[in-house]
Scaffold this motif. Structure first.
Motif, PDB file in Angstrom:
ATOM      1  N   ASP A 123       0.820  -1.222   0.000  1.00 60.21           N
ATOM      2  CA  ASP A 123       0.000   0.000   0.000  1.00 60.21           C
ATOM      3  C   ASP A 123       0.846   1.261   0.000  1.00 60.21           C
ATOM      4  OD1 ASP A 123       1.034  -0.257   2.523  1.00 60.21           O
ATOM      5  OD2 ASP A 123      -0.878  -0.083   3.585  1.00 60.21           O
ATOM      6  N   SER A 124       2.146   1.096  -0.272  1.00 61.91           N
ATOM      7  CA  SER A 124       3.034   2.257  -0.333  1.00 61.91           C
ATOM      8  C   SER A 124       4.201   1.924  -1.248  1.00 61.91           C
ATOM      9  CB  SER A 124       3.559   2.612   1.064  1.00 61.91           C
ATOM     10  OG  SER A 124       4.385   1.563   1.568  1.00 61.91           O
ATOM     11  N   GLU A 125       4.951   2.949  -1.629  1.00 59.27           N
ATOM     12  CA  GLU A 125       6.109   2.731  -2.489  1.00 59.27           C
ATOM     13  C   GLU A 125       7.165   1.906  -1.761  1.00 59.27           C
ATOM     14  OE1 GLU A 125       8.261   3.210  -6.122  1.00 59.27           O
ATOM     15  OE2 GLU A 125       6.174   3.298  -5.498  1.00 59.27           O
ATOM     16  N   LYS A 126       7.285   2.112  -0.465  1.00 59.86           N
ATOM     17  CA  LYS A 126       8.264   1.361   0.317  1.00 59.86           C
ATOM     18  C   LYS A 126       7.932  -0.126   0.344  1.00 59.86           C
ATOM     19  CE  LYS A 126      10.269   0.971   4.945  1.00 59.86           C
ATOM     20  NZ  LYS A 126      10.260   1.503   6.344  1.00 59.86           N
ATOM     21  N   SER A 127       6.681  -0.454   0.612  1.00 62.96           N
ATOM     22  CA  SER A 127       6.288  -1.874   0.684  1.00 62.96           C
ATOM     23  C   SER A 127       6.356  -2.529  -0.696  1.00 62.96           C
ATOM     24  CB  SER A 127       4.889  -2.016   1.279  1.00 62.96           C
ATOM     25  OG  SER A 127       3.924  -1.306   0.508  1.00 62.96           O
ATOM     26  N   ARG A 128       6.042  -1.767  -1.728  1.00 66.87           N
ATOM     27  CA  ARG A 128       6.114  -2.311  -3.086  1.00 66.87           C
ATOM     28  C   ARG A 128       7.550  -2.699  -3.427  1.00 66.87           C
ATOM     29  NH1 ARG A 128       7.207  -0.898  -8.432  1.00 66.87           N
ATOM     30  NH2 ARG A 128       8.115   1.080  -7.739  1.00 66.87           N
ATOM     31  N   LYS A 129       8.479  -1.794  -3.219  1.00 69.65           N
ATOM     32  CA  LYS A 129       9.873  -2.063  -3.553  1.00 69.65           C
ATOM     33  C   LYS A 129      10.462  -3.163  -2.674  1.00 69.65           C
ATOM     34  CE  LYS A 129      11.152   2.411  -5.554  1.00 69.65           C
ATOM     35  NZ  LYS A 129      12.055   3.587  -5.446  1.00 69.65           N
ATOM     36  N   GLN A 130      10.083  -3.178  -1.414  1.00 67.38           N
ATOM     37  CA  GLN A 130      10.628  -4.171  -0.485  1.00 67.38           C
ATOM     38  C   GLN A 130      10.219  -5.584  -0.903  1.00 67.38           C
ATOM     39  OE1 GLN A 130       9.337  -3.682   3.573  1.00 67.38           O
ATOM     40  NE2 GLN A 130      10.933  -5.013   4.391  1.00 67.38           N
ATOM     41  N   ILE A 131       8.961  -5.764  -1.250  1.00 65.48           N
ATOM     42  CA  ILE A 131       8.484  -7.095  -1.638  1.00 65.48           C
ATOM     43  C   ILE A 131       9.033  -7.491  -3.004  1.00 65.48           C
ATOM     44  CG2 ILE A 131       6.410  -8.359  -2.386  1.00 65.48           C
ATOM     45  CD1 ILE A 131       4.937  -7.104  -0.040  1.00 65.48           C
ATOM     46  N   LEU A 132       9.018  -6.593  -3.968  1.00 68.12           N
ATOM     47  CA  LEU A 132       9.496  -6.930  -5.311  1.00 68.12           C
ATOM     48  C   LEU A 132      10.994  -7.210  -5.323  1.00 68.12           C
ATOM     49  CD1 LEU A 132       7.510  -4.461  -7.639  1.00 68.12           C
ATOM     50  CD2 LEU A 132       6.957  -6.809  -6.985  1.00 68.12           C
ATOM     51  N   ALA A 133      11.737  -6.507  -4.472  1.00 66.10           N
ATOM     52  CA  ALA A 133      13.187  -6.721  -4.421  1.00 66.10           C
ATOM     53  C   ALA A 133      13.542  -8.118  -3.912  1.00 66.10           C
ATOM     54  CB  ALA A 133      13.846  -5.663  -3.541  1.00 66.10           C
ATOM     55  N   ASN A 134      12.665  -8.697  -3.129  1.00 67.10           N
ATOM     56  CA  ASN A 134      12.925 -10.025  -2.555  1.00 67.10           C
ATOM     57  C   ASN A 134      12.232 -11.152  -3.318  1.00 67.10           C
ATOM     58  OD1 ASN A 134      14.471  -9.691   0.176  1.00 67.10           O
ATOM     59  ND2 ASN A 134      13.002  -8.003   0.120  1.00 67.10           N
ATOM     60  N   MET A 135      11.665 -10.822  -4.461  1.00 64.52           N
ATOM     61  CA  MET A 135      11.009 -11.825  -5.306  1.00 64.52           C
ATOM     62  C   MET A 135      11.840 -12.094  -6.543  1.00 64.52           C
ATOM     63  SD  MET A 135       6.925 -10.967  -5.475  1.00 64.52           S
ATOM     64  CE  MET A 135       6.711 -12.167  -6.806  1.00 64.52           C
ATOM     65  N   ALA A 136      12.029 -13.364  -6.868  1.00 65.36           N
ATOM     66  CA  ALA A 136      12.686 -13.713  -8.129  1.00 65.36           C
ATOM     67  C   ALA A 136      11.756 -13.368  -9.278  1.00 65.36           C
ATOM     68  CB  ALA A 136      13.025 -15.195  -8.148  1.00 65.36           C
ATOM     69  N   VAL A 137      12.320 -13.039 -10.418  1.00 60.31           N
ATOM     70  CA  VAL A 137      11.486 -12.677 -11.561  1.00 60.31           C
ATOM     71  C   VAL A 137      10.586 -13.836 -11.969  1.00 60.31           C
ATOM     72  CG1 VAL A 137      13.169 -13.386 -13.346  1.00 60.31           C
ATOM     73  CG2 VAL A 137      11.523 -11.549 -13.833  1.00 60.31           C
ATOM     74  N   SER A 138      11.021 -15.063 -11.697  1.00 62.95           N
ATOM     75  CA  SER A 138      10.219 -16.243 -12.045  1.00 62.95           C
ATOM     76  C   SER A 138       8.971 -16.374 -11.177  1.00 62.95           C
ATOM     77  CB  SER A 138      11.060 -17.515 -11.903  1.00 62.95           C
ATOM     78  OG  SER A 138      11.563 -17.640 -10.581  1.00 62.95           O
ATOM     79  N   ASP A 139       8.928 -15.648 -10.052  1.00 62.72           N
ATOM     80  CA  ASP A 139       7.777 -15.713  -9.156  1.00 62.72           C
ATOM     81  C   ASP A 139       6.675 -14.737  -9.545  1.00 62.72           C
ATOM     82  OD1 ASP A 139       8.892 -17.695  -7.539  1.00 62.72           O
ATOM     83  OD2 ASP A 139       9.982 -16.221  -6.327  1.00 62.72           O
ATOM     84  N   ILE A 140       6.914 -13.934 -10.564  1.00 64.33           N
ATOM     85  CA  ILE A 140       5.906 -12.962 -10.991  1.00 64.33           C
ATOM     86  C   ILE A 140       4.810 -13.677 -11.766  1.00 64.33           C
ATOM     87  CG2 ILE A 140       5.465 -10.861 -12.338  1.00 64.33           C
ATOM     88  CD1 ILE A 140       8.377 -10.120 -11.937  1.00 64.33           C
TER      89      ILE A 140
END
Length: 419
Positions: free
Chosen positions: A167-184
């Motif tokens: 729900d914020s730019e911080k949470s978006r970047k934090q979660i996406l940074a820890n996800m492999a591209v294959s998990d999208i």
């Protein structure tokens, strides 16, 4: 705001709902004919047991850890799925079922009602557990793709609590940074390999790419994914799950079939399954594929298939069964040990926008099919069937570890003994 709710190891969790003796034990569920492991409870995953491996190869390690084995119980899973979706539906006026264990919620105008999305997610989890005993994960995000990413974080990240919110730019970047591209969501194995050649390793790496440039390099689908990862909603419900363009029902036999009655019974059963799926999604078919073959690993491999063009598009089980009758004498070959058979519906069209043929009269009986579907929904799958389906059960798949159909078969309902 969107939410994605999905069950944790749905098949394995469903097996634990009514059987309290295995509620805390490791459980795996096998594929058709008890071939491969298709679902594993969290306890099994901690043992490092891989999915989609043949059961016989993993039997020693499963026996060593006293893992419970179950055959696929599709009736139970479908019924529990319906109950789970009905409960989830209470939490928003916009609910979209994506698969047997996943669904989306959309929240428009809920900002004055929901003070904390995290707490709302926990309320959903507690309610589903209390009513069905199925564990679910909940992810919230401003787009369906980000909701899917949050759901991944809710279940996979270290310290996950079953709910995650973007729900914020911080949470978006934090979660996406820890996800492999294959998990999208929507990024498959082949695309992952191509993206890694461009140095794109994480979901955040992909989100930083220029959508227009990536469209030129790959596709409009990836362009939309990138936009969604950046908070720009591009997917409608129709984009999330479109109607199937082809519908098939096929199955390997539990044992080789040489009896013509058994082969015909299997094909007519597949006709009923395909026709039901077409009616459920509001489609008609112009062509049917009817096929059967022996095992390619045996000598004298035999395969026959026919494409039957229907004079009038149909979704009637009886019409499909008649097509099997027309070709069966050519399809069946005495002495062949049949390994697999099936039916496919291709060239589908919407039943609400049908082009009527003035020279051909439809043989469909929609009232009869509606009666058939209603009875089977109320009294259990296959309570009412086409007579040919009952000629033989030799073709039925092998399910040696099948649990009881607790909610769809009267003889198998749970018993409560009061003393």
């Amino acid at each position: 705001m969107y939410a994605l709710i999905d069950a944790t190891s749905f098949y394995a969790s469903a097996e634990k709902v009514f059987d309290l003796s295995i509620r805390k034990r490791p459980v795996v569920v096998l594929s058709n004919n008890d071939g491969c492991i298709v679902a594993a409870s969290p306890e099994v995953k901690k043992l490092g047991v891989p999915k989609f491996e043949p059961y016989f190869k993993l039997k020693p390690i499963l026996d060593k850890h006293n893992v419970v084995i179950r055959s696929s119980n599709y009736e139970l899973y479908a019924d529990l799925s319906d109950k789970m979706m009905a409960i989830i539906n209470r939490f928003s006026d916009q609910h979209y079922v994506y698969s047997i264990d996943e669904s989306f919620l959309k929240f428009d105008g809920y900002s004055d009602v929901v003070n904390s999305w995290y707490e709302y997610g926990q309320l959903i989890r507690r309610t589903v557990w209390r009513k069905t005993k199925l564990p679910v994960g909940v992810g919230f995000g401003p787009t369906p793709t980000l909701a899917k990413a949050a759901n991944h974080a809710a279940k996979k990240f270290l310290g996950a609590t079953g709910v995650a919110v973007i729900d914020s730019e911080k949470s978006r970047k934090q979660i996406l940074a820890n996800m492999a591209v294959s998990d999208i969501w929507g990024v498959g194995r082949r695309l992952t390999k191509q993206l890694k050649l461009f140095g794109i390793e994480s979901a955040l790496d992909l989100a930083k790419q220029n959508p227009k440039m990536m469209r030129k390099q790959f596709s409009v689908v990836l362009e939309r994914t990138i936009s969604e990862l950046n908070g720009v909603s591009c997917l409608s419900w129709d984009d999330v799950k479109q109607r199937k363009k082809e519908v098939f029902s096929t199955r390997s036999f539990g044992e080789r079939v040489e009896n013509p009655f058994a082969l015909k019974a299997s094909l007519v059963t597949h006709c009923s399954i395909v026709a039901k799926k077409l009616r459920k999604q509001g489609s008609l078919t112009k062509r049917l594929i009817i096929f059967a073959h022996s095992s390619p690993h045996e000598d004298n491999y035999y395969k026959r298939s026919f494409i039957q063009k229907l004079a009038v598009p149909s979704n009637d089980s009886m019409v499909f069964a008649k097509q099997v009758e027309l070709v069966f004498s050519q399809l069946f070959q005495p002495g062949v040990r049949y390994y697999k058979a099936g039916i496919g519906a291709i060239e589908l069209e919407d039943d609400m926008h049908q082009q009527i043929d003035m020279f051909n009269v439809s043989d469909d009986k929609p009232e009869l099919m509606q009666c058939l579907d209603t009875i089977n929904k109320r009294y259990g799958s296959s309570s009412l069937r086409i007579g040919t389906e009952l000629q033989s059960n030799q073709w039925q798949m092998k399910r040696d570890w099948l649990s009881r159909r607790y909610t769809t078969r009267w003889p198998e309902i749970p018993l409560i003994k009061c003393q």
